[in-house]
Design an enzyme around this catalytic site. Sequence first.
Site: not given
Ligand SMILES: NC(=O)c1ccc[n+]([C@@H]2O[C@H](COP(=O)([O-])OP(=O)(O)OC[C@H]3O[C@@H](n4cnc5c(N)ncnc54)[C@H](OP(=O)(O)O)[C@@H]3O)[C@@H](O)[C@H]2O)c1
Length: 266
Positions: A140, A153
């Site tokens: 990130s 985080y």
């Molecule tokens: N959104 C942002 O602004 C942002 C910025 C920088 C980095 N990121 C990173 O990008 C990545 C994806 O995030 P996102 O923004 O796409 O978030 P999201 O929409 O909340 O998606 C998170 C995904 O992870 C899965 N997940 C959560 N807990 C889990 C567990 N215990 N076991 C297996 N799967 C799990 C969720 O599915 P289930 O709930 O069905 O398990 C979902 O598919 C993360 O690593 C986040 O830190 C995000």
Amino acid sequence: MKKNKNKEAFAIVTGASKGLGYSYCEELLKLGYNVIGVARDTESLKNLQEKYVDLKVESWNIDLSNPEGATNLYEKAKNFDIEILINNAGYGVWGYFDQTDLEQEMNMIDLNIKTLHILTKLFVEYFKEKDKGRVLNIGSMASFTPAPVFSSYYASKAYVWSLGVAINTELKKTKSKVRVITLCPGPLKTDFWNRSSNQNEAKYKSNVKVMKTNVYARKSLYSGLNTKRKNYIVTGKINKFIKWITKWAPESTVLNSVYNYQRKRK
Ligand SMILES: NC(=O)c1ccc[n+]([C@@H]2O[C@H](COP(=O)([O-])OP(=O)(O)OC[C@H]3O[C@@H](n4cnc5c(N)ncnc54)[C@H](OP(=O)(O)O)[C@@H]3O)[C@@H](O)[C@H]2O)c1
């Protein structure tokens, strides 16, 4: 980008059910890869299987905050011809450190750090054996600075970046074809913010225009799969500028601005 020609090749995406992970699955399918999507609830991946009928979309329901889930995933995946692993599953725990829930933070550390570490190790060994393959770890912009009011985080993403950059350097020095590339997104409009702040409708505060999640997925996947020398990828002019400024601005200025940005989230 060049299409995959190996009809048996699979890519694994953790956190595949929504947000960035779902977009990665779709971009990989467009490139001709079969996909193994992992999440606790993978129902949404049926849509992708219906759309990309010539390719395989495996849906595996695994809770990866239990590190045993990571080893089970690897054991099951060994039966497939895996060429790419995207360690994407992750979330945050927002709030002042004396007010956040320890159990939630430990669960986050298990998912963001322990499971990512285990899968990176197992698949680097697996890919080295074949002398082919890439691990893409989702870091990130949070990897590059500490963050008051979102401390654990950001610390977890600093771990992801530091681990990946070191391993990728080892791989290059030892002339391996295998790569571990850390992808560092800036803010994206996904469910991440709701889960990370324990709210249903988290206020999304940003003055900057946010890249669309599918556009970020396409661009970062292209860079992550093609780079030969880079250890990590920052995508977009604004993110590159922020990365530059966090390196050169005084530490107190960076910490004050991150504090002011994060504390207003509720
Ligand atoms: N959104 C942002 O602004 C942002 C910025 C920088 C980095 N990121 C990173 O990008 C990545 C994806 O995030 P996102 O923004 O796409 O978030 P999201 O929409 O909340 O998606 C998170 C995904 O992870 C899965 N997940 C959560 N807990 C889990 C567990 N215990 N076991 C297996 N799967 C799990 C969720 O599915 P289930 O709930 O069905 O398990 C979902 O598919 C993360 O690593 C986040 O830190 C995000």
